[in-house]
Design an enzyme around this catalytic site. Structure first.
Site, mmCIF file in Angstrom:
data_model
loop_
_atom_site.group_PDB
_atom_site.id
_atom_site.type_symbol
_atom_site.label_atom_id
_atom_site.label_comp_id
_atom_site.label_asym_id
_atom_site.label_seq_id
_atom_site.Cartn_x
_atom_site.Cartn_y
_atom_site.Cartn_z
ATOM 1 N N CYS A 259 0.856 -1.181 0.000
ATOM 2 C CA CYS A 259 0.000 0.000 0.000
ATOM 3 C C CYS A 259 0.891 1.230 0.000
ATOM 4 C CB CYS A 259 -0.852 0.051 1.251
ATOM 5 S SG CYS A 259 -1.729 -1.461 1.563
ATOM 6 N N TYR B 90 -4.035 -14.044 -3.961
ATOM 7 C CA TYR B 90 -3.651 -13.542 -2.634
ATOM 8 C C TYR B 90 -4.503 -14.161 -1.529
ATOM 9 C CZ TYR B 90 -2.962 -9.630 0.756
ATOM 10 O OH TYR B 90 -2.687 -8.855 1.847
ATOM 11 N N HIS C 155 -2.501 -12.100 5.161
ATOM 12 C CA HIS C 155 -2.855 -11.005 6.052
ATOM 13 C C HIS C 155 -4.234 -11.136 6.686
ATOM 14 C CE1 HIS C 155 0.334 -8.972 3.481
ATOM 15 N NE2 HIS C 155 0.835 -9.044 4.683
ATOM 16 N N ASP D 149 3.297 -9.036 9.889
ATOM 17 C CA ASP D 149 4.108 -9.077 8.666
ATOM 18 C C ASP D 149 5.007 -7.846 8.571
ATOM 19 O OD1 ASP D 149 5.009 -9.909 6.178
ATOM 20 O OD2 ASP D 149 3.388 -8.897 5.111
#
Ligand code: ADP
Ligand code: SF4
Length: 693
Positions: free
Chosen positions: A31, A171, A174, A267
């Site tokens: 991001c 994906y 997370h 992470d």
């Protein structure tokens, strides 16, 4: 200079399915607070990474369905053909430098409230959504929804391929995507073939992978981004349990395993809470169960650590988000044997913080981040000075050091004067606090650069007065003399002095960093700053044997740290250190041996024993020298000084990233006429539809 052969392995191409990465530097999706909202800025930033040698450059997460709308976060999206334009431009920029472009397809499922699209969120179960705790529930996907979801994912993969992406990332990381929600037992209590056993919970992810491979696998690499451990023990995936079993079950399907730990807090740990390469112990098994290449992240900034991770058989590719933000040219610098020029990430998560506030990311180390297109700032090249003007910079904190580095790079004659023996200002002081040692990199990088510039002279132990400033006869003077913490309690909540704060047992962070300590054993910290300083001092004093209480008017301790993903870890550390936490508490008065506090929830006064108090509320600029010079100039109008500026904390106290940025900006703008009332950057424009009659 040329590359040290020790690092050759980092420059070996790597075949990933049908494509070949030119080297081992993989800018993983991250991001950045720009995405679809500021697409030109995002494109400029990604292109700069490719120019800097990152062999693979990816988008941030890219949502492909309106029911997985990541608003208000500024991520990318690919809902229809209209989105192909900006994603295509990004691909073009990345390809321009011979790098591969990757896209991370995402649907945030029951995490996202769909604030913009107003679609009902979806997920494995009926449940309230997570982000922002909005009063919105996700609905359980039925069989038709699952089919539609798979169809949309496949169509997105094809669209991505047609746009020109070389890599499609499927994906499940997370704890924030539909496939990862299906996989987690705690989110998935379905009784159909998508719930129950691991095989069932993994079914959707397997289908997505297989369908992506079938649809685009001939042209693009299909990459798994997968969290092998959720760091919550048996309540989540563990690398030695279901995390490993899941990798074994899908081992040979993808072209690359990009593995990490989950959730994002885990992470992207800051350097205060985890060292470089900290994910290795969790992901080391992956290469043993697949023949496909493997990548991980872990804030790798040292090429030696990167080579070691490859040689030890942990990974084939070095994934990096933050190191590529702090230094987009890291690979080029390794390739050219310029290791001393690497601007290492300090692991502070200011970049994440700004993203979380849905603003273009800032970086403490790299002042040009997010400004590549908007201001046309290249991270390595600055416009040469057209003159040999003499620039005097007073103060060698982050603002002064960066101003000196950037002005020196431009070719000005620079004098940098610092009152102390040590350079670095607040960075030097703060990096001696527990857990902040890596922050010294802000100073070390700049001092290292300046030392090699013949046109920059540094004077230590030189506290300048206004007369001395004038005597030096510089054409341009920057006053970067920093700021000091207030003692009187003035801050966000209290706007008049707290009675009793003028006593000797009331200290500030500057006192603590200078080695002063409160008397006695009981100390109260008052935190109206809400970032790291009060917590770290609490930790420090507690390890020194003080009984520490930390009072804050907010409901949450160090509330802003939720943006840097540290709030939980910070609070845990304080509790472990035995710090007594007092949220919703304001300081009313300091007396001898005690303080008066206001419990704002119950609206009552509370008394507490305290031998000493530390005030962490706000700072005041140290701008006395600036005003003295202004006055001296009044008396000596023909002194020859053409510009006088305040830079960094001396102008307005802020975070280190701001001081660094302001120092850089000062040097960039030297010699240019800048009208302060004109917008100082290029703006993104929306296309406005014509009026309908
Ligand atoms: P910033 O974050 O804006 O760079 P810092 O507080 O980190 O600010 O750094 C300011 C630096 O300026 C400190 O190292 C301080 O010693 C130095 N300084 C303050 N006053 C003077 C002065 N009169 N002459 C030279 N250096 C000064
Ligand atoms: Fe690293 Fe901090 Fe820059 Fe983020 S803001 S890239 S953590 S130095």
């Amino acid at each position: 200079m040329s590359r040290d052969p020790r690092y050759d392995i980092l420059f070996e191409p790597l075949k990933i399915g049908p494509v070949t990465a030119p080297n081992r530097f993989y800018q993983v999706p991250h991001c950045n607070g720009m995405g679809r909202v500021y697409p030109n800025a995002m494109i400029g930033m990604r292109g700069t990474k490719a120019e800097g040698g990152w062999g693979i450059v990816c988008t941030e997460q890219c949502d492909f369905l309106a029911s997985g709308d990541a608003s208000p976060y500024a991520e990318t999206n690919m809902w229809d053909t209209g989105d192909e334009i900006y994603l295509g431009r990004m691909v073009e920029e990345v390809h321009r430098y011979g790098s591969l472009a990757g896209i991370e397809l995402v649907h945030n499922g029951h995490d996202t409230p769909n604030l913009y699209s107003r679609e009902i969120p979806i997920g494995p179960m009926h449940r309230p959504m997570n982000w922002s705790l909005a009063p919105i529930q996700a609905r359980a996907m039925d069989k038709a929804d699952v089919r539609d979801y798979r169809r949309a994912h496949k169509a997105a993969a094809i669209r991505a391929r047609d746009i020109g992406f070389d890599i499609v990332i499927v994906y499940a990381g997370h704890d924030g995507t539909v496939p990862s929600h299906f996989l987690a037992k705690r989110h998935n209590q379905r009784t159909d073939e998508y719930g129950g056993s691991l095989e069932n919970r993994l079914r959707l992810y397997r289908e997505l992978l297989e369908e992506t491979k079938e649809a685009v696998g001939g042209d693009t690499a299909v990459v798994v981004r997968f969290a092998v451990d959720e760091m919550m023990g048996p309540d989540g995936l563990e690398w030695h349990g279901e995390g490993r079993e899941a990798v074994e079950m899908l081992a040979e399907i993808p072209d690359l395993w990009d593995v990490n730990v989950s959730d994002w807090d885990n992470d992207s740990k800051t350097s205060r809470f985890a060292p470089e390469g900290y994910q290795e112990e969790y992901v080391a098994f992956v290469k043993q169960v697949t023949s496909k290449p493997v990548s991980t992240v872990g804030r790798y900034t040292s090429p030696d650590a990167m080579v070691s991770a490859i040689r030890r058989g942990i990974v084939d590719l070095i994934g990096a988000a933050r190191p590529s933000i702090a230094d987009p040219f890291l690979p080029k610098k390794v390739e050219e044997g310029r290791l001393d020029d690497i601007r290492e990430c300090i692991g502070c998560n200011v970049c994440v913080g700004w993203t979380q506030m849905t603003a273009p990311a800032r970086c403490t180390q790299n002042p040009t981040f997010s400004e590549e297109w908007r201001k046309g700032w290249h991270p390595e090249n600055l416009p040469p000075a057209q003159t040999d003007d003499h620039v005097l910079i007073v103060g060698a904190g982050p603002a002064g050091l960066e101003a000196a580095r950037a002005a020196g790079l431009r070719g000005f004659r620079v004098t940098l004067a610092e009152a102390d023996e040590e350079l670095g200002g607040r960075v030097t002081r703060e990096s001696k606090l527990p857990g902040l040692a890596a922050w010294a990199r802000v100073r070390d990088y700049r001092v290292g650069q300046i030392q090699r510039m013949a046109n920059v002279e540094v004077y230590r132990e030189s506290r300048l007065t206004a007369d001395q400033v004038l005597e030096l006869g510089a054409d341009h003077v920057a006053i970067a003399t920093g700021a000091t913490w207030r003692r009187d309690g003035y801050g966000r909540h209290l706007t008049s002095p707290v009675p009793g704060t003028d006593q000797a047992h009331v200290l500030t962070p500057d006192d603590i960093m200078a080695g002063r300590r409160p008397p006695g054993t009981k100390v109260l910290l008052f935190d109206d700053d809400h970032y790291y300083m009060a917590s770290i001092i609490a930790e420090l004093l507690s390890t020194e044997g003080y009984e520490v209480s930390l009072a804050t008017p907010q409901a949450t301790i160090a509330e802003w740290m939720k943006h840097t993903l540290e709030q939980g870890a910070n609070q845990e550390r304080l509790l472990d250190a035995g710090v007594d936490l007092l949220p919703n508490t304001t300081l009313l008065a300091v007396e001898t041996g005690r303080v008066l506090l206001a419990d704002s929830l119950r609206r009552r006064e509370v008394e507490r024993l305290a031998d000493g108090v530390v005030m962490v509320t706000s700072r005041m600029p140290e701008d006395g020298l600036y005003h003295d010079v202004l006055q001296a100039l009044d008396n000596a109008p023909d002194a020859g000084m053409r510009t006088l500026r305040r830079v960094g904390d001396c102008q307005a106290p802020g975070i280190i990233a701001t001081a660094n940025y302001e120092g850089h900006r000062y040097a960039r703008e030297l010699g240019a006429e800048v009208d302060p009332v004109i917008v100082p950057f290029q703006r993104e424009r929306h296309v406005i539809e014509p009026a309908t009659s």
